[in-house]
Design a protein around this motif. Structure first.
Motif, PDB file in Angstrom:
ATOM      1  N   UNK A 320       0.829  -1.203   0.000  1.00  0.00           N
ATOM      2  CA  UNK A 320       0.000   0.000   0.000  1.00  0.00           C
ATOM      3  C   UNK A 320       0.865   1.255   0.000  1.00  0.00           C
ATOM      4  N   UNK A 321       1.902   1.264   0.846  1.00  0.00           N
ATOM      5  CA  UNK A 321       2.790   2.431   0.896  1.00  0.00           C
ATOM      6  C   UNK A 321       3.526   2.622  -0.431  1.00  0.00           C
ATOM      7  N   UNK A 322       3.977   1.518  -1.043  1.00  0.00           N
ATOM      8  CA  UNK A 322       4.689   1.614  -2.312  1.00  0.00           C
ATOM      9  C   UNK A 322       3.780   2.125  -3.421  1.00  0.00           C
ATOM     10  N   UNK A 323       2.544   1.659  -3.456  1.00  0.00           N
ATOM     11  CA  UNK A 323       1.597   2.137  -4.470  1.00  0.00           C
ATOM     12  C   UNK A 323       1.341   3.635  -4.322  1.00  0.00           C
ATOM     13  N   UNK A 324       1.165   4.087  -3.095  1.00  0.00           N
ATOM     14  CA  UNK A 324       0.904   5.510  -2.868  1.00  0.00           C
ATOM     15  C   UNK A 324       2.092   6.366  -3.291  1.00  0.00           C
ATOM     16  N   UNK A 325       3.297   5.924  -2.933  1.00  0.00           N
ATOM     17  CA  UNK A 325       4.481   6.696  -3.284  1.00  0.00           C
ATOM     18  C   UNK A 325       4.732   6.677  -4.792  1.00  0.00           C
ATOM     19  N   UNK A 326       4.489   5.532  -5.430  1.00  0.00           N
ATOM     20  CA  UNK A 326       4.666   5.463  -6.879  1.00  0.00           C
ATOM     21  C   UNK A 326       3.650   6.342  -7.601  1.00  0.00           C
ATOM     22  N   UNK A 327       2.430   6.351  -7.139  1.00  0.00           N
ATOM     23  CA  UNK A 327       1.400   7.194  -7.754  1.00  0.00           C
ATOM     24  C   UNK A 327       1.759   8.667  -7.610  1.00  0.00           C
ATOM     25  N   UNK A 328       2.181   9.074  -6.437  1.00  0.00           N
ATOM     26  CA  UNK A 328       2.544  10.474  -6.211  1.00  0.00           C
ATOM     27  C   UNK A 328       3.758  10.870  -7.047  1.00  0.00           C
ATOM     28  N   UNK A 329       4.757   9.976  -7.106  1.00  0.00           N
ATOM     29  CA  UNK A 329       5.968  10.303  -7.868  1.00  0.00           C
ATOM     30  C   UNK A 329       5.665  10.436  -9.357  1.00  0.00           C
ATOM     31  N   UNK A 330       4.873   9.531  -9.904  1.00  0.00           N
ATOM     32  CA  UNK A 330       4.597   9.569 -11.338  1.00  0.00           C
ATOM     33  C   UNK A 330       3.774  10.794 -11.727  1.00  0.00           C
ATOM     34  N   UNK A 331       2.809  11.154 -10.896  1.00  0.00           N
ATOM     35  CA  UNK A 331       2.022  12.362 -11.203  1.00  0.00           C
ATOM     36  C   UNK A 331       2.911  13.599 -11.154  1.00  0.00           C
ATOM     37  N   UNK A 332       3.795  13.685 -10.180  1.00  0.00           N
ATOM     38  CA  UNK A 332       4.695  14.838 -10.078  1.00  0.00           C
ATOM     39  C   UNK A 332       5.675  14.858 -11.250  1.00  0.00           C
ATOM     40  N   UNK A 333       6.182  13.684 -11.638  1.00  0.00           N
ATOM     41  CA  UNK A 333       7.116  13.623 -12.762  1.00  0.00           C
ATOM     42  C   UNK A 333       6.421  14.008 -14.067  1.00  0.00           C
ATOM     43  N   UNK A 334       5.200  13.547 -14.263  1.00  0.00           N
ATOM     44  CA  UNK A 334       4.464  13.926 -15.468  1.00  0.00           C
ATOM     45  C   UNK A 334       4.168  15.419 -15.489  1.00  0.00           C
ATOM     46  N   UNK A 335       3.863  15.977 -14.360  1.00  0.00           N
ATOM     47  CA  UNK A 335       3.565  17.408 -14.298  1.00  0.00           C
ATOM     48  C   UNK A 335       4.784  18.239 -14.683  1.00  0.00           C
ATOM     49  N   UNK A 336       5.994  17.764 -14.316  1.00  0.00           N
ATOM     50  CA  UNK A 336       7.205  18.521 -14.621  1.00  0.00           C
ATOM     51  C   UNK A 336       7.777  18.185 -16.004  1.00  0.00           C
ATOM     52  N   UNK A 337       7.832  16.886 -16.347  1.00  0.00           N
ATOM     53  CA  UNK A 337       8.520  16.451 -17.550  1.00  0.00           C
ATOM     54  C   UNK A 337       7.594  16.315 -18.768  1.00  0.00           C
TER      55      UNK A 337
END
Length: 359
Positions: A320-337
């Motif tokens: 659960x923790x890994x899914x949440x962190x992966x979701x947050x990281x990918x959304x932030x990366x898409x927003x920037x890159x």
């Protein structure tokens, strides 16, 4: 008219009472000495053992054995004293089954505690949950049987109840039908609890989904089980309904699971850069167990596409923790890159007016 009592009979009666009291006092003293000697010897034997089981059993039966020895001593003395037997025997009919039930109850509790102590040494969480579930259900079943039999034996010491029991036994056919019809829910719960202990469709500590509720099995009783959800709510589920309906058990064999992270992006989005970043992030994360890692396009709509990012972890909590962190990281990366990959459904009125006016 007051009944005339011969004063010459008083000394004889008082002598009988005095002898009975002295005999009871002597029986209690002898029984207590025998209790202390026996448990002193047993205490030395258990002290020489490395196991904690014998200590738990010995400590649990101390009190019931002490009172049982006292009751046995009084019974032996009453065999030779009619006055004491006249008073003690009616009381002993209730005391004897009560003491036997007490000893059996403490033995069950001691065995349960000893088995739970052994479970603490096990490192396999699935084995611990399995044995703990069986111990919990079987100990409650044994406790119910002990209490039921003990109360029944005590009630049958009453002459009126004994005559009623004889009448019921004489008409056993009708009584069995009536009792069976009235006790059908209780018997169904009892059988369901035993079936759950033997087949183990779920165990204490399992993460399950029952009737739309997701949580850990906190307690299993004969008639219901308690499900603790993530927000600390306690969901009470009848045992019969668990066996009659389909439910999900996420930790039936082990805690390892694979979970998805879904991303809904613009159809013109390039997938390879997203896959590369996702794999880079997960491979460097401490919670990933190295089993499953994949990015697939699972749906394609006219206005969006769906990406399923699959990852795995050793436990449910880590996943659960890994899914949440992966979701947050990918959304932030898409927003920037890759900001054009994010779907927008808002009207930019000011920019549209500027383009229309040419300013």
């Amino acid at each position: 008219m007051l009944k005339h009592v011969d004063p010459r009979t008083w000394p004889i009666e008082w002598v009988d009472v005095s002898v009975a009291m002295i005999a009871v006092f002597a029986a209690v003293i002898v029984a207590y000495i025998l209790y202390r000697i026996s448990f002193a010897v047993l205490g030395r034997l258990t002290a020489a053992s490395d196991s904690e089981t014998d200590d738990l059993v010995l400590n649990s039966i101390r009190r019931p054995v002490k009172w049982s020895l006292i009751a046995i001593g009084i019974t032996v003395v009453a065999q030779g004293n009619d006055s004491l037997a006249f008073v003690w025997e009616p009381v002993a009919q209730f005391v004897r089954p009560a003491l036997l039930g007490w000893i059996a109850y403490t033995l069950v509790k001691a065995a349960t505690a000893a088995l739970e102590v052994r479970l603490e040494a096990s490192e396999d969480p699935v084995t611990v949950r399995s044995r703990r579930t069986r111990i919990s259900i079987l100990s409650r079943t044994a406790t119910f049987a002990i209490v039921f039999i003990t109360v029944g034996l005590m009630l049958f010491a009453i002459p009126a109840v004994q005559s009623i029991g004889t009448t019921l036994l004489a008409s056993a056919g009708l009584a069995a039908l009536a009792v069976g019809a009235a006790a059908q829910p209780a018997l169904k719960s009892l059988i369901g609890g035993l079936q759950m202990a033997l087949t183990e469709p779920l165990r204490i500590g399992d993460l399950v989904v029952i009737e739309g509720h997701t949580g850990r099995v906190e307690e299993i009783r004969m008639s219901f089980l308690t499900l603790r959800t993530w927000d600390e709510r306690a969901i009470i589920v009848p045992t019969a309904s668990v066996l009659d309906q389909t439910f999900e058990n996420w930790t039936r064999k082990c805690e390892t699971l694979t979970g998805p992270v879904f991303l809904h992006l613009d159809p013109a989005t390039q997938i390879d850069p997203i896959r590369t970043e996702f794999e880079r992030f997960v491979r460097g994360h401490e919670l990933w167990d190295g089993r499953n890692l994949a990015l697939l396009m699972t749906e394609a709509y006219p206005e969006s596409i769906e990406l399923r990012l699959s990852i795995s972890a050793t436990t449910i909590g880590d996943l659960f923790a890994l899914r949440c962190e992966a979701r947050e990281h990918m959304i932030e990366w898409l927003r920037k890159e890759m900001p054009d990959a994010l779907i927008r459904h808002r009207l930019e009125v000011e920019n549209a007016n500027q383009r229309a006016t040419g300013k």
